[in-house]
Design a protein around this motif. Structure first.
Motif, short mmCIF file in Angstrom:
data_model
loop_
_atom_site.label_atom_id
_atom_site.label_comp_id
_atom_site.label_asym_id
_atom_site.label_seq_id
_atom_site.Cartn_x
_atom_site.Cartn_y
_atom_site.Cartn_z
N PHE A 3 1.14 -1.45 0.40
CA PHE A 3 0.16 -0.32 0.31
C PHE A 3 1.01 1.52 -0.17
N SER A 4 2.10 1.41 0.81
CA SER A 4 3.12 2.66 1.23
C SER A 4 3.80 2.77 -0.64
N SER A 5 4.18 1.74 -1.44
CA SER A 5 4.70 2.12 -2.31
C SER A 5 3.33 2.99 -3.21
N ILE A 6 2.74 1.97 -3.58
CA ILE A 6 0.88 2.12 -4.60
C ILE A 6 0.40 3.57 -3.95
N ASN A 7 0.61 4.35 -2.65
CA ASN A 7 -0.33 5.44 -2.39
C ASN A 7 1.32 6.60 -3.09
N GLN A 8 2.51 6.19 -2.60
CA GLN A 8 3.33 6.98 -2.95
C GLN A 8 3.73 7.03 -4.74
N HIS A 9 3.39 6.27 -5.17
CA HIS A 9 3.20 6.82 -6.87
C HIS A 9 2.08 7.21 -7.51
N VAL A 10 0.83 7.64 -6.69
CA VAL A 10 -0.12 8.01 -7.08
C VAL A 10 0.22 8.78 -6.32
N THR A 11 0.55 9.41 -5.07
CA THR A 11 0.92 11.60 -4.62
C THR A 11 1.99 11.56 -5.71
N ASP A 12 2.67 10.78 -6.65
CA ASP A 12 3.75 11.11 -7.18
C ASP A 12 3.30 11.41 -8.71
N TRP A 13 2.50 11.12 -8.55
CA TRP A 13 1.58 11.63 -10.40
C TRP A 13 0.69 12.54 -10.03
N VAL A 14 0.08 12.45 -8.72
CA VAL A 14 -0.44 14.33 -9.29
C VAL A 14 -0.02 15.16 -8.65
N ASP A 15 1.58 14.63 -8.26
CA ASP A 15 2.52 16.33 -8.07
C ASP A 15 3.30 16.53 -9.56
N ALA A 16 3.77 15.09 -9.94
CA ALA A 16 4.56 15.47 -11.64
C ALA A 16 2.82 15.95 -12.84
N ASP A 34 3.11 20.06 -11.80
CA ASP A 34 4.25 20.67 -12.23
C ASP A 34 4.74 20.05 -13.47
N GLN A 35 4.05 19.32 -13.97
CA GLN A 35 4.46 18.92 -15.79
C GLN A 35 5.74 18.05 -15.79
N ASP A 36 6.28 17.64 -14.49
CA ASP A 36 8.27 17.39 -13.61
C ASP A 36 7.74 15.77 -13.62
N PRO A 37 8.33 15.57 -14.76
CA PRO A 37 8.74 13.29 -15.22
C PRO A 37 9.48 13.39 -13.30
N GLY A 38 10.11 14.07 -12.83
CA GLY A 38 11.42 13.95 -12.22
C GLY A 38 10.11 13.32 -11.24
N LYS A 39 9.27 13.88 -10.79
CA LYS A 39 8.64 13.33 -9.35
C LYS A 39 8.44 12.02 -9.11
N PHE A 40 8.15 11.07 -10.26
CA PHE A 40 8.08 9.96 -10.11
C PHE A 40 9.20 8.80 -9.47
N SER A 41 8.97 8.79 -7.94
CA SER A 41 10.27 7.37 -7.40
C SER A 41 10.26 6.72 -7.13
N MET A 42 8.71 5.84 -7.66
CA MET A 42 8.40 4.48 -7.47
C MET A 42 8.90 4.00 -8.64
N TRP A 86 8.69 -1.95 -2.31
CA TRP A 86 7.76 -2.81 -3.69
C TRP A 86 8.75 -1.11 -4.93
N LEU A 87 8.22 -1.54 -6.13
CA LEU A 87 8.44 -0.35 -6.70
C LEU A 87 7.64 -0.77 -8.62
N LEU A 88 6.66 -0.23 -8.68
CA LEU A 88 5.47 0.19 -10.22
C LEU A 88 6.19 -0.88 -10.58
N ASP A 89 6.71 -1.34 -11.47
CA ASP A 89 7.26 -2.34 -12.83
C ASP A 89 6.03 -2.50 -13.60
#
Length: 482
Positions: A340-353, A356-364, A461-464
């Motif tokens: 859950f933690s990894s997926i939730n972080q990915h969703v948060t990264d998606w909103v931020d990216a 800001d239109q910044d691909p560098g926000k994705f960390s998972m 866990w990382l999204l693959d």
């Protein structure tokens, strides 16, 4: 010496002292027999008989007397009373040779030395032997005594010289019934070392007829898909040979069994990759095992998401104990909160990216997936900029279908799972140069199957990978508020 001329008496006097005849003249020197005397002798003389005739008569009388006596003696010698006494004495004296000589033709040879010893032993009990004597005498005399319980009986078997009855010891026939429960062909039965039958085509019953089988033995052996086994049974152990004529034995070898344990008490058994539903718990026994059908076994357990599966263990006839081991490191890593933690972080990264239109926000993202994913994301950003749109909003919840979790690879160095999720957003796109607050946020959802790979270096866990779902139909839904 002078003789009387009248009566012939011898004398020397002048007168015969016997008849009184005077002696006159010269006396004869030899006496003369009177006519009367001569006639008397002729009358009383017996004629001479034939000596051979007298001898034959005497011998005939002797033979007649001897024949009657001999017949009487032979009758006693060949009597059933004497036969019974002779048999009882042989049992009392444990004279096996005498008993064999009294047995009916062809039977004595089939009884082993152990069998004869057993017969004498069970008959030697005094009370039983006394009853045997009484019953044999009664039965042979015509009283029809019940002799069915005895393992052998004395019976009239013929005649001697066509005159006297002859008697023989008749041993009872026994039926030995062998059964087995091995669910396979290949069970062979030997009797005293000689093969007497093979169980095939579902037949599990064999009948053997034997004369007093004490001392005999049965060997049952099996070699097939369920392993190998052999058992030897002494026939006298199957019943009371004094009273039982039907002896039965069921060989309870069902096949080989194996003991199975696992390092998790909440595990279940898998055979050849198929779930059996059998709980291993603290240990279990599996069988009968057909080694021609079972190749390997595993254990599985219900984790927080999917079944965790142990390593494979090949099954073979040489091993009877198997320990199925789960990789505890793998089990510990597949925890709900970590996923859950990894997926939730990915969703948060998606909103931020997107904001800001910044691909560098994705960390998972894994390195392999990041290349494809970020290329597509940059294309989306370029399109938004060219159209003058910007993103605003947030993700307020992620819904997880716990039942959808699948462990795709459970190796510690390549642990991979999949899970179905639904993302819930409050968001909108507004035109560049306008007030974002003038564009209200609206609720939207998107459904995905996420593939996650465990990064052992980063210990997370990382999204693959991901695939869009057509329908969201969770079986075990868990909602995570962000």
């Amino acid at each position: 010496m002078a003789f009387c001329t009248k009566c012939g008496a011898e004398h020397q006097a002048k007168f015969c002292p016997k008849c009184g005849q005077p002696v006159s003249g010269k006396q004869d020197q030899e006496p003369k027999q009177s006519e009367k005397t001569t006639k008397h002798k002729e009358k009383t003389a017996k004629p001479k008989g034939n000596p051979l005739k007298k001898w034959l008569v005497a011998m005939l009388l002797i033979l007649i007397a001897g024949g009657v006596g001999g017949y009487v003696y032979a009758g006693k010698y060949f009597s059933y009373e004497r036969a019974v006494d002779q048999l009882v004495s042989a049992i009392e004296e444990e004279n096996a040779d005498q008993i064999r000589s009294m047995a009916e033709s062809g039977v004595a040879e089939s009884i082993t030395e152990e069998g004869m010893a057993y017969f004498m032993a069970i008959m030697h009990e005094q009370e039983r032997l006394d009853a045997f004597r009484v019953d044999m005498l009664a039965n042979l005399s015509g009283e029809q005594a019940d002799v069915s319980d005895y393992p052998a009986v004395l019976e009239q078997s013929g005649s001697v010289w066509g005159i006297f009855d002859d008697y023989a010891l008749k041993f009872e026939s026994y039926t030995i019934e062998i059964r087995h429960v091995v669910p396979d062909n290949g069970v062979t039965v030997h009797y005293n070392g000689d093969e007497v039958g093979v169980f095939e085509d579902g037949n599990n019953r064999l009948t053997i007829e034997r004369i007093f089988p004490a001392g005999d033995f049965i060997t049952i052996d099996y070699a097939g898909g369920y392993g190998e086994a052999e058992e030897q049974i002494a026939v006298e152990e199957l019943g009371d040979l004094f009273t039982d004529r039907l002896l039965s034995y069921t060989w309870d070898f069902e096949g080989s069994y194996i003991d199975i344990s696992a390092n998790r008490s909440d595990s279940y058994l898998m055979v050849n990759g198929e779930e059996t539903g059998d709980a291993i718990g603290s240990g279990m026994t599996l069988g009968p095992i057909n080694f021609n059908e079972i190749e390997f076994i595993q254990a599985y357990t219900e984790g927080q998401f999917d079944r965790l599966i142990s390593e494979e263990k090949a099954v073979n006839p040489d091993d009877s104990r198997y320990e199925l081991v789960f990789d505890e490191e793998t089990v510990e890593k597949i925890e709900a909160e970590d996923l859950f933690s990894s997926i939730n972080q990915h969703v948060t990264d998606w909103v931020d990216a997107y904001r800001d239109q910044d691909p560098g926000k994705f960390s998972m993202l894994t390195n392999d997936f990041a290349e494809t994913y970020l290329t597509r994301t940059r294309g989306n950003f370029d399109e938004q900029r060219s159209q003058g749109w910007r993103y605003q909003g947030y993700a307020d919840r992620v819904d997880y279908d716990i039942a959808s979790v699948r462990i795709l690879n459970d190796q510690a160095d390549h642990l991979e799972v999949s899970i179905d999720v639904r993302l819930n957003f409050q968001s909108s796109f507004y035109a560049v140069g306008t007030d974002p607050s003038n564009t209200p946020l609206t609720r939207s959802t998107s459904e995905w199957t996420y593939y996650l790979l465990y990064d052992t270096d980063r210990d997370l866990w990382l999204l693959d990978g991901q695939e869009e779902l057509d329908n969201w139909r969770p079986e075990d839904e868990y909602r995570y508020e962000l």
